[in-house]
Design an enzyme around this catalytic site. Structure first.
Site, PDB file in Angstrom:
ATOM      1  CG  HIS A  18      -2.067  -1.069   0.940  1.00 46.82           C
ATOM      2  ND1 HIS A  18      -3.154  -0.841   0.144  1.00 46.82           N
ATOM      3  CD2 HIS A  18      -2.157  -2.353   1.345  1.00 46.82           C
ATOM      4  CE1 HIS A  18      -3.892  -1.929   0.099  1.00 46.82           C
ATOM      5  NE2 HIS A  18      -3.311  -2.873   0.809  1.00 46.82           N
ATOM      6  CB  THR A  19       4.249   2.068  -0.422  1.00 48.92           C
ATOM      7  OG1 THR A  19       4.657   0.823  -0.977  1.00 48.92           O
ATOM      8  CG2 THR A  19       4.326   2.010   1.095  1.00 48.92           C
ATOM      9  CG  ASP A  20       1.414   0.072  -5.591  1.00 45.09           C
ATOM     10  OD1 ASP A  20       0.528   0.417  -4.780  1.00 45.09           O
ATOM     11  OD2 ASP A  20       1.257  -0.859  -6.426  1.00 45.09           O
ATOM     12  N   GLY A 107      -3.860 -13.200  -3.751  1.00 43.31           N
ATOM     13  CA  GLY A 107      -2.952 -12.082  -3.525  1.00 43.31           C
ATOM     14  C   GLY A 107      -1.567 -12.317  -4.125  1.00 43.31           C
ATOM     15  CG  LEU A 108       0.275 -15.582  -4.324  1.00 38.27           C
ATOM     16  CD1 LEU A 108       0.561 -17.073  -4.413  1.00 38.27           C
ATOM     17  CD2 LEU A 108       1.376 -14.881  -3.521  1.00 38.27           C
ATOM     18  CB  SER A 111      -5.703 -10.122 -11.983  1.00 37.77           C
ATOM     19  OG  SER A 111      -5.113  -9.348 -10.982  1.00 37.77           O
ATOM     20  CG  ASP A 151       0.108  -6.490  -8.084  1.00 36.12           C
ATOM     21  OD1 ASP A 151       0.970  -6.243  -7.217  1.00 36.12           O
ATOM     22  OD2 ASP A 151      -1.109  -6.587  -7.821  1.00 36.12           O
TER      23      ASP A 151
END
Ligand code: GLA
Length: 336
Positions: A18-20, A107-108, A111, A151
Site C-alpha cells: 500500500h505504498t505504490d 494475492g499473488l 490477474s 504487480d
C-alpha cells in the site's frame, strides 16, 4: 501463423504494501509460478479457454466496455485487448488456451500475470515498463479498482534470484539479490478479491492525507503524526514508515542480515494490521505462529490484504507447509 506461448509469472511482495499508489517504495519478486497462454494469432476476435474456467472468453478486437464482459474473468482479457488495440490498431486476434499454477484470488497477482500474458500473446511490443503501464490501465478499466503499478511491473520486469526495489515515483527498478541461504515461503490463508474491498477507500484516504501533507513519498513519520484526523494519521503513518522499512529491508538483504530483514517484515505486518487495517484475524494468527517457529526470521501479510497469503523469510527447510518460491525473470514469448 505459428503457435506461440506467452508466459508471465506471479509475484510475492516481500515488503512495501500500500505504498505504490502514492509513488512509494516496494520490494516484490516475480515467482516461479506462471500463467501461460498457448495458441495462434489471427482473425478479428480473441478467443481463450482456461483449464480453470468453465466458460471461454470470446471478444471482438473492437471491444467497447471491458467492464461488462461475461464471464467476469474475461474482463481482464478485454481490458488488455482494448488497450493494445488502442496502442496498435493493426493488432490481430488470437485463439488459445490458458494454463496457470498461480492460485486465483490469493494475492499473488494472478490477474496481473493474465493481463501481461494476454498483452504479449496478442503481440504488444512495448518495453517492460510500457507493457506494465498498459496492463495497469487495463485492470483499472476492467475492475474499477484503482490499483498501483507493482504487480504488473513485477510480472514484466522480474530478475532471477533477485527481488526488485521499485521506486513507484519514477518507476526505476534496482534488483536486490535474495541471499542463497534464505528461503522465501508463501502460505495461503484465505481467498479474497480487491473488487468490492476497501482497497479503493485506502487509495482515497491516502489522497486526502496528501491534500494536507503534500506527497506522502516526501512526508516524514513526524509530519504524519501531526495530522489531526485519526484515520488519515494512521494511513499516513503506515505509508511513511513502510517506505523507510523498504529501504532498510533492501540494505539488510544485501548485507545478508536475515534477522534484521525478518524484524522489518514483522514491523510491516503490524503496521498493516494496526494502522492500515488490511490484515485479517486469520492472517495475524498465521504470522504469530510463524514468528514463534524456529528458523523463521519474519513473516507478514503480502499484497493488497483483506485475505490472501502470508510470506515468510526462513532458513532452508524450516517450514513443512507452504510453497517455497524462487525469484525468476519476467514475462516473455516463446515459440511453441
Ligand atoms: C494490490 C495492487 C498493488 C498494490 C498492492 C498493495 O496487489 O494491485 O498495486 O497496491 O495491492 O501493496
Amino acid at each position: 501463423m505459428r503457435e506461440l506461448t506467452a508466459v508471465a509469472p506471479g509475484r510475492v511482495n516481500l515488503i512495501g504494501d500500500h505504498t505504490d499508489y502514492t509513488g512509494g517504495l516496494v520490494l516484490p519478486m516475480a515467482i516461479d509460478r506462471y500463467t501461460e497462454i498457448r495458441g495462434k494469432r489471427g482473425g478479428d476476435r480473441v478467443h481463450l479457454t482456461s483449464v480453470d474456467e468453465i466458460e471461454p472468453v470470446d471478444i471482438p478486437l473492437d471491444i467497447d466496455r471491458p467492464q461488462d464482459v461475461c464471464p467476469a474473468w474475461g474482463r481482464y482479457v478485454a481490458g488488455v485487448v482494448a488497450e493494445v488495440v488502442a496502442a496498435a490498431p493493426r493488432t490481430q486476434g488470437f485463439r488459445g488456451r490458458i494454463t496457470t499454477d498461480i492460485p486465483v484470488a490469493a494475492g499473488l497477482s494472478s490477474s496481473a500475470a493474465l493481463e501481461v500474458a494476454v498483452a504479449l500473446a496478442i503481440g504488444f511490443e512495448g518495453s517492460a515498463l510500457a507493457t506494465a503501464l498498459l496492463c495497469q490501465r487495463a485492470e483499472q478499466a476492467a475492475t474499477g479498482v484503482p490499483c498501483g503499478i507493482m504487480d504488473q511491473l513485477t510480472a514484466t520486469s522480474g530478475v532471477a534470484e533477485h527481488a526488485l526495489l521499485i521506486d513507484c515515483a519514477d518507476l526505476t527498478i534496482t534488483p536486490v539479490r535474495v541471499p542463497a541461504e534464505a528461503e522465501i515461503v508463501v502460505l495461503f490463508v484465505t481467498r479474497r478479491t480487491l473488487v468490492g474491498s476497501s482497497y479503493a477507500d485506502r487509495v482515497g484516504e491516502c489522497a486526502a492525507a496528501e491534500r494536507l501533507l503534500g506527497p506522502l513519498r516526501h512526508a516524514t513519520v513526524a509530519s504524519a503524526a501531526r495530522l489531526t484526523d485519526p484515520v488519515l494519521r494512521a494511513r499516513a503513518l503506515h505509508v511513511t514508515g513502510e517506505n523507510r522499512r523498504v529501504l532498510d529491508f533492501a540494505d539488510a538483504l544485501a548485507a545478508g542480515d536475515l534477522a534484521g530483514a525478518g524484524h522489518l517484515m514483522v514491523a510491516s505486518h503490524n503496521s498493516l494490521r494496526d494502522l492500515y487495517g488490511t490484515s485479517t484475524a486469520a492472517m495475524d494468527a498465521t504470522v504469530e505462529k510463524l514468528e514463534a517457529t524456529p528458523g523463521v526470521y519474519g513473516a507478514r501479510m503480502t499484497g493488497g490484504g483483506f485475505g490472501g497469503c502470508v510470506v515468510a523469510l526462513t532458513d532452508p527447510g524450516a517450514l513443512r507447509h507452504g510453497w517455497v518460491v524462487r525469484a525468476v525473470d519476467g514475462a516473455r514469448v516463446l515459440a511453441a
